[in-house]
Every structure is written in structure tokens, then in C-alpha cells.
Design a protein around this motif. Structure first.
Motif, PDB file in Angstrom:
ATOM      1  N   THR A 169       7.047  -0.854 -26.087  1.00  0.00           N
ATOM      2  CA  THR A 169       8.391  -0.609 -26.073  1.00  0.00           C
ATOM      3  C   THR A 169       8.848   0.743 -26.559  1.00  0.00           C
ATOM      4  O   THR A 169       7.901   1.307 -27.416  1.00  0.00           O
ATOM      5  N   ALA A 170       9.953   1.053 -26.296  1.00  0.00           N
ATOM      6  CA  ALA A 170      10.393   2.149 -27.057  1.00  0.00           C
ATOM      7  C   ALA A 170      10.316   2.470 -28.744  1.00  0.00           C
ATOM      8  O   ALA A 170      10.282   3.253 -29.291  1.00  0.00           O
ATOM      9  N   THR A 171      10.335   0.964 -29.068  1.00  0.00           N
ATOM     10  CA  THR A 171      10.469   0.874 -30.541  1.00  0.00           C
ATOM     11  C   THR A 171       8.878   0.769 -31.095  1.00  0.00           C
ATOM     12  O   THR A 171       8.548   0.787 -32.284  1.00  0.00           O
ATOM     13  N   GLY A 172       7.860   0.974 -30.394  1.00  0.00           N
ATOM     14  CA  GLY A 172       6.652   1.028 -30.780  1.00  0.00           C
ATOM     15  C   GLY A 172       5.979  -0.412 -30.777  1.00  0.00           C
ATOM     16  O   GLY A 172       4.832  -0.522 -31.068  1.00  0.00           O
ATOM     17  N   ALA A 173       6.751  -1.302 -30.277  1.00  0.00           N
ATOM     18  CA  ALA A 173       6.177  -2.649 -30.299  1.00  0.00           C
ATOM     19  C   ALA A 173       5.387  -3.143 -29.078  1.00  0.00           C
ATOM     20  O   ALA A 173       5.423  -2.275 -27.848  1.00  0.00           O
ATOM     21  N   TYR A 205       9.019  -7.409 -35.897  1.00  0.00           N
ATOM     22  CA  TYR A 205      10.129  -6.363 -36.293  1.00  0.00           C
ATOM     23  C   TYR A 205      10.764  -5.459 -35.199  1.00  0.00           C
ATOM     24  O   TYR A 205      12.044  -5.437 -34.732  1.00  0.00           O
ATOM     25  N   ALA A 206       9.760  -4.820 -34.328  1.00  0.00           N
ATOM     26  CA  ALA A 206       9.947  -3.775 -33.551  1.00  0.00           C
ATOM     27  C   ALA A 206      10.649  -4.455 -32.412  1.00  0.00           C
ATOM     28  O   ALA A 206      10.935  -3.838 -31.546  1.00  0.00           O
ATOM     29  N   LEU A 207       9.975  -5.580 -31.994  1.00  0.00           N
ATOM     30  CA  LEU A 207      10.512  -6.497 -31.164  1.00  0.00           C
ATOM     31  C   LEU A 207      11.946  -6.839 -31.012  1.00  0.00           C
ATOM     32  O   LEU A 207      12.629  -7.080 -30.168  1.00  0.00           O
ATOM     33  N   TYR A 208      12.342  -7.159 -32.343  1.00  0.00           N
ATOM     34  CA  TYR A 208      13.879  -7.618 -32.449  1.00  0.00           C
ATOM     35  C   TYR A 208      14.486  -6.745 -33.519  1.00  0.00           C
ATOM     36  O   TYR A 208      14.790  -7.262 -34.574  1.00  0.00           O
ATOM     37  N   PRO A 209      14.700  -5.338 -33.408  1.00  0.00           N
ATOM     38  CA  PRO A 209      15.192  -4.606 -34.249  1.00  0.00           C
ATOM     39  C   PRO A 209      16.694  -4.522 -34.583  1.00  0.00           C
ATOM     40  O   PRO A 209      17.237  -3.408 -34.492  1.00  0.00           O
ATOM     41  N   GLU A 210      17.322  -5.510 -34.867  1.00  0.00           N
ATOM     42  CA  GLU A 210      18.758  -5.891 -34.842  1.00  0.00           C
ATOM     43  C   GLU A 210      19.087  -5.228 -36.114  1.00  0.00           C
ATOM     44  O   GLU A 210      20.183  -4.275 -36.335  1.00  0.00           O
ATOM     45  N   GLY A 239      16.767 -12.959 -35.861  1.00  0.00           N
ATOM     46  CA  GLY A 239      17.707 -13.952 -35.107  1.00  0.00           C
ATOM     47  C   GLY A 239      18.806 -13.314 -34.507  1.00  0.00           C
ATOM     48  O   GLY A 239      19.416 -14.042 -33.800  1.00  0.00           O
ATOM     49  N   ALA A 240      19.227 -12.200 -35.370  1.00  0.00           N
ATOM     50  CA  ALA A 240      20.539 -11.706 -34.820  1.00  0.00           C
ATOM     51  C   ALA A 240      20.401 -11.065 -33.256  1.00  0.00           C
ATOM     52  O   ALA A 240      21.414 -10.788 -32.643  1.00  0.00           O
ATOM     53  N   SER A 241      19.179 -10.970 -32.965  1.00  0.00           N
ATOM     54  CA  SER A 241      19.080 -10.478 -31.444  1.00  0.00           C
ATOM     55  C   SER A 241      19.684 -11.668 -30.632  1.00  0.00           C
ATOM     56  O   SER A 241      19.682 -11.043 -29.173  1.00  0.00           O
ATOM     57  N   ILE A 242      19.453 -12.722 -31.128  1.00  0.00           N
ATOM     58  CA  ILE A 242      20.009 -13.884 -30.169  1.00  0.00           C
ATOM     59  C   ILE A 242      21.587 -14.150 -30.465  1.00  0.00           C
ATOM     60  O   ILE A 242      22.456 -14.018 -29.607  1.00  0.00           O
ATOM     61  N   HIS A 247      24.207 -13.028 -33.750  1.00  0.00           N
ATOM     62  CA  HIS A 247      24.126 -12.699 -35.345  1.00  0.00           C
ATOM     63  C   HIS A 247      25.148 -13.756 -36.274  1.00  0.00           C
ATOM     64  O   HIS A 247      24.591 -13.861 -37.341  1.00  0.00           O
ATOM     65  N   ALA A 248      26.020 -14.420 -35.503  1.00  0.00           N
ATOM     66  CA  ALA A 248      26.649 -15.386 -36.392  1.00  0.00           C
ATOM     67  C   ALA A 248      25.881 -16.570 -36.775  1.00  0.00           C
ATOM     68  O   ALA A 248      26.128 -17.218 -37.900  1.00  0.00           O
ATOM     69  N   ALA A 249      24.903 -16.859 -36.189  1.00  0.00           N
ATOM     70  CA  ALA A 249      23.687 -17.857 -36.607  1.00  0.00           C
ATOM     71  C   ALA A 249      22.603 -17.400 -36.525  1.00  0.00           C
ATOM     72  O   ALA A 249      21.332 -18.173 -36.256  1.00  0.00           O
ATOM     73  N   TYR A 250      22.272 -16.138 -37.147  1.00  0.00           N
ATOM     74  CA  TYR A 250      20.921 -15.811 -37.094  1.00  0.00           C
ATOM     75  C   TYR A 250      19.902 -16.454 -37.906  1.00  0.00           C
ATOM     76  O   TYR A 250      18.640 -16.234 -37.641  1.00  0.00           O
ATOM     77  N   PRO A 251      20.280 -17.009 -38.946  1.00  0.00           N
ATOM     78  CA  PRO A 251      19.087 -17.587 -39.706  1.00  0.00           C
ATOM     79  C   PRO A 251      18.581 -18.681 -38.975  1.00  0.00           C
ATOM     80  O   PRO A 251      17.419 -19.007 -38.883  1.00  0.00           O
ATOM     81  N   LYS A 252      19.258 -19.424 -38.356  1.00  0.00           N
ATOM     82  CA  LYS A 252      18.752 -20.473 -37.244  1.00  0.00           C
ATOM     83  C   LYS A 252      17.877 -19.901 -36.166  1.00  0.00           C
ATOM     84  O   LYS A 252      16.706 -20.476 -36.090  1.00  0.00           O
TER      85      LYS A 252
END
Length: 516
Positions: A24-28, A323-328, A378-381, A383-388
Motif C-alpha cells: 500500500t501507499a503507507t508501506g504495508a 499499523y500501516a494497514l489501519y493508520p487512523e 479499530g477506528a478504521s471501522i 471511531h466511537a467504538a474503536y476499542p471493540k
């Protein structure tokens, strides 16, 4: 960095596979597509050792289809390789020329030792293991390698795998006593030319390929194993022996219904396991370990980084890749949280409530290191429930270099909100855990939340933090002093007070943030 896509095609003896990798563009890097077509080439070779016209036509059609998929994904490179069946066929070279002409692909015929080398690269880049044997039982060949200090020492490729073993020694998938005896005698004769196989007893036997993965899925199904991954899964030798005896005695119609066994392995699993067991005894290996990566992954790494394909830090690379796959979350923020959380752990490691961490030893810092870098993915899905969602993502991916237990604990630490919630999240994985694990995850999770509070503004105002724990009966304070901060700490003070409530319950220390 621009996105890049690479197609890897593996013309094996049992199946033909395509995997499309994306950087990816983020290096992942990640797999974005894959396809598998059954082949069983080793069974279809004629009596005079040739691959017939009908099989060539089928192979050409499959390769054209795979090339179209690669074109659809805009791959910048396609690497196609052929292995044992083509090596063993009298007309293998001619068939490859025809397949190349009809598909437009440049197809390499891998020598056995080179195939073993790529399999080793796929394994060593995805598992944190220093010494061992690596075995790949394919459809028409078996590669075995010895590695020490993560370096390949010896390797050999034998011209037999589960497909041609089934053809030569089993009767319609049933391996009788005579067939088993002849199979083992043949394999032992072949191994006599390689005495190094017996020189390093006690090492793990790490398996790649369909036979070991099938064994792992069966073993996990029988045990009702809660973690949905086979990579880095350990199987005791006695369990494998029991499953082998059970499956060998079972008629094919009943074997088709055996938990965890796919239908395309019904007639191949027993001959494949017979070879696997023999080489475990021969090498004196202590246990089986499963590696879900292998030849195709090794080929990808060799294309992606031809100058230096082998990784030095498997876990660090895996965490950075995730991290690079989900760099929120901004990287400066997660690096700050990572730095502060590890500093706090060092400060608090000797405190009385931290004793459950003693069972984790030095791995406590490894788990916290990973969790602090990944706690916001998890914020990539949502943000309000990112821990889950963070917990879900981390329990459904492999953090290479961690055991399954450590993977689950890292997810719980990253997703921490309270001890009760942590306990609830870990309950389905109780079979993986050891005494004190829930308490350890809660301690590290509350520490991570405190570190995140210290950069709530995400501006990194604290470049230097002095932390001191006062453990006396009338003290119970964790004094946090920000030395000459670069900005206001109004947000950080408020968040430390809020995160401090749960932290104080677990550590017996009330955090106090001040400025020096």
C-alpha cells in the motif's frame, strides 16, 4: 510510496494457486486476492512419466484465467513457478514451454533445494523461532530443511508427496498395514543419504503446506480451539499419532464427515501424515509447529525486497505492517503513547500490584509495545467504538512473532476500558490463558490508557516525563512530572484524572500530573 501489486502463481503437484499481494501507499503489504484450482498432477502423470494433452490444456486455461485476474488487479509483476510434478515429468520442460506460450507467462521450474529455500524464507519471516527443522509435504515432493540461528544449514527435496504416496501405497485412500510399512521403508531408504536429519534431536518440526495445516484444523476442531488461526499452532506428537490412527482406521465415507477435514484432503491426509510422523521420529523433533506461510510468501518477499528479503525483527515488522494497514491514529501520537507506556511500565514493574506481570517476564514489555502502537486501529471501522473493533481486528489477524495466547492478551491490552470488560472479552479464550493473565492484561491495559491520556491533545507536549511511584500505606500516588512541556496540558490533566480512576483501582496508585 505508490501502491504496487505482485501476483505469485504456484503450479504445485496437488493444486495451482494464485495470490495477489498489494504493497500500500503507507508501506504495508497484504493479500488482496487469491484463487486455487485442484490439479493433482502427480496422479495424472501417465505410466511412461508424461503429462498428457488433456492436462496441459486444463493447466493452460487455469493460467490464462490467473493472468486475467492479475491484469484486473493491475499487477506490476507476476512470478510463476512450477515445482515437483513438472520436475518429475519426462516432458516437464516441454510442457512449461507450451504453457508459457499459451498463457503469456514466464514460468520458472524451481529445483527442489530452491523450493526449500523459498519455503524457509516464508517461514523465517513470519515466525520468531531460531532453530528447528522445516518440512513441506506437497503433492509430489517433500522438502526438509535444518536451520540454526535463523539461517538455513541443510536442505533436501525428496521426490514424494501426499499425492504420489497415496497413488503408490494407498488403496482408494485407505492405507493398510502393508502399505504403511512399504511407505515408511521407502522414506527411510531415501533419508539414509542425509545423516544430518538425525543430528539435532529436540528441535521443533515446523510444517508448511496442506498436510500440516489439515492436521492443525482437525486438532483444533476436536479441541474446540477458540483462536481462529493455525499459524504458530503447536501440536503434541502424541495427539498427532492418535489422530493418524483414528483417521487411518476410518472408511472414507466417515472420514469425509470428520471435524475440520476438508473434502479435498480425505484421501490424501493419511499418506501425508504417515510421512510427517516418520520424519518427526527420524529427526527426534520435540513437537509439531504449524506455519501458515511458505513458498508463495517467500517468493513475495524475494520480489518485494530482492536485496535483503529476510527480516531481522519478525514481531516488529508485523506490528508496523498492521499499523500501516489501519493508520487512523497519527504516527507521532502512537509513538508518543508507545514511549510513555513503556516508561511507565519500567517505573511500576516492581510495585506489588504488578506481580501478575512477573509470569509474563520480559514479554510484558513486548505485549505493551505492540498494544500501544495498535490500540487505535479499530477506528478504521468506527471511531466511537474503536476499542471493540480493535479487539476484533487483533484477534482475527496473526501478529507474527507472538503465540496465540500473547496475541489475545495484546488485543485485550489494546482494547482495555475496565477490568470487568477485559475479563468478559477474554472469557471465550480461557483455554489459551494461564493463571493471572486477566489481571496482567488489565494492569497493562490501564497503564496504556494512562499513557494515551498523557497525549490526549495528540500534539506531544510532553517531551520529558519524570514518573515516581509512592507505595507507602499513606501515599498511594503516581507522581507524573512534565518537564518544560511545549504547550498547555489542560486536556492531558483532565484525561489523566479520568483514566486515573480505573488505574488506581488496579495499581493502588492515584496518578497526579504536574509541571516542572
Amino acid at each position: 510510496m505508490n501502491e504496487q501489486r505482485i501476483g505469485i502463481i504456484d503450479i504445485g503437484s496437488n493444486s495451482i494457486r494464485l495470490v495477489v499481494y498489494e504493497t500500500t501507499a503507507t508501506g504495508a503489504h497484504r493479500v488482496i486476492d487469491g484463487s486455487k484450482r485442484p490439479a493433482r498432477l502427480s496422479q495424472r502423470i501417465t505410466a511412461d512419466g508424461r503429462i498428457d494433452e488433456e492436462t496441459v490444456a486444463e493447466l493452460a486455461e487455469t493460467l490464462r484465467h490467473f493472468r486475467m485476474l492479475c491484469a484486473h488487479h493491475g499487477t506490476s509483476a507476476v512470478r510463476a513457478v512450477a515445482t515437483a510434478a513438472m520436475r518429475n515429468a519426462v516432458n516437464g520442460a516441454e510442457v512449461l514451454r507450451r504453457l508459457g506460450a499459451e498463457s503469456g507467462l514466464d514460468i520458472e521450474l524451481l529445483p527442489g533445494e530452491e523450493e526449500a529455500g523459498y519455503g524457509f524464507l516464508g517461514m523465517v519471516n513470519t515466525m520468531d523461532v531460531r532453530d528447528g527443522f522445516l518440512i513441506d509435504i506437497g503433492g509430489g515432493s517433500t522438502e526438509i530443511s535444518l536451520f540454526k540461528e535463523r539461517t538455513l544449514v541443510q536442505s533436501v527435496s525428496f521426490p514424494f508427496g501426499c499425492v504420489n504416496l497415496a497413488r503408490s501405497y494407498a488403496d482408494r485412500g485407505m492405507l493398510g498395514d502393508d502399505g504403511l510399512r512399504r511407505l515408511e521403508e521407502m522414506a527411510l531408504r531415501a533419508s539414509e543419504e542425509h545423516p544430518w536429519l538425525r543430528w539435532s534431536p529436540g528441535l521443533p518440526l515446523i510444517g508448511v503446506g496442506g498436510t500440516i495445516r489439515a492436521l492443525a484444523k482437525i486438532h483444533q476442531a476436536v479441541r474446540h480451539y477458540p483462536f481462529p488461526q493455525t499459524h504458530n499452532y503447536a501440536i503434541p506428537a502424541e495427539d498427532a499419532d492418535r489422530l493418524f490412527d483414528t483417521l487411518r482406521a476410518m472408511p472414507l465415507d466417515k472420514r469425509r464427515k470428520f471435524p475440520g477435514l476438508s473434502k479435498d484432503r480425505v484421501d490424501l491426509i493419511v499418506p501425508g501424515l504417515a510421512a510427517l510422523r516418520l520424519f518427526r521420529r527420524l529427526t527426534g523433533a520435540a513437537e509439531y509447529r504449524v506455519c501458515a506461510a511458505g513458498l508463495r510468501d517467500g517468493l513475495f518477499f524475494s520480489v518485494q525486497s530482492p536485496e535483503r528479503p529476510r527480516l531481522d525483527d519478525v514481531l516488529g515488522y508485523s506490528v508496523r505492517n498492521t499499523y500501516a494497514l489501519y493508520p487512523e491514529a497519527p504516527l507521532p501520537h502512537v509513538n508518543q503513547v508507545n514511549r510513555l507506556s513503556l516508561q511507565l511500565l519500567e517505573t511500576l514493574r516492581g510495585s506489588a500490584p504488578g506481580r501478575p506481570l512477573e509470569r509474563l517476564g520480559d514479554r510484558a514489555a513486548k505485549l505493551l509495545d505492540a498494544a500501544s502502537l495498535l490500540y487505535r486501529i479499530g477506528a478504521s471501522i468506527d471511531h466511537a467504538a474503536y476499542p471493540k473493533h480493535t479487539f476484533y481486528l487483533l484477534t482475527n489477524c496473526s501478529l507474527n512473532g507472538m503465540s496465540h495466547r500473547e496475541n489475545v492478551l495484546t488485543a485485550a491490552i489494546a482494547a482495555f476500558r475496565s477490568r470487568s470488560r477485559c475479563k468478559s472479552q477474554l472469557e471465550p479464550y480461557a483455554a489459551l490463558l494461564e493463571p493471572g493473565d486477566v489481571e496482567a492484561a488489565a494492569l497493562l491495559g490501564s497503564l496504556l490508557q494512562l499513557a494515551a491520556a498523557l497525549d490526549r491533545s495528540e500534539t506531544q507536549p510532553i517531551s520529558r516525563l519524570e514518573a515516581e511511584a509512592s507505595l507507602g500505606p499513606e501515599e498511594g500516588r503516581l507522581r507524573l512530572s512534565a518537564v518544560r512541556p511545549s504547550g498547555s496540558l489542560a486536556l492531558e490533566r483532565q484525561e489523566v484524572e479520568e483514566a486515573g480512576r480505573e488505574f488506581a483501582k488496579l495499581w493502588g496508585l492515584q496518578p497526579e500530573l504536574s509541571v516542572r
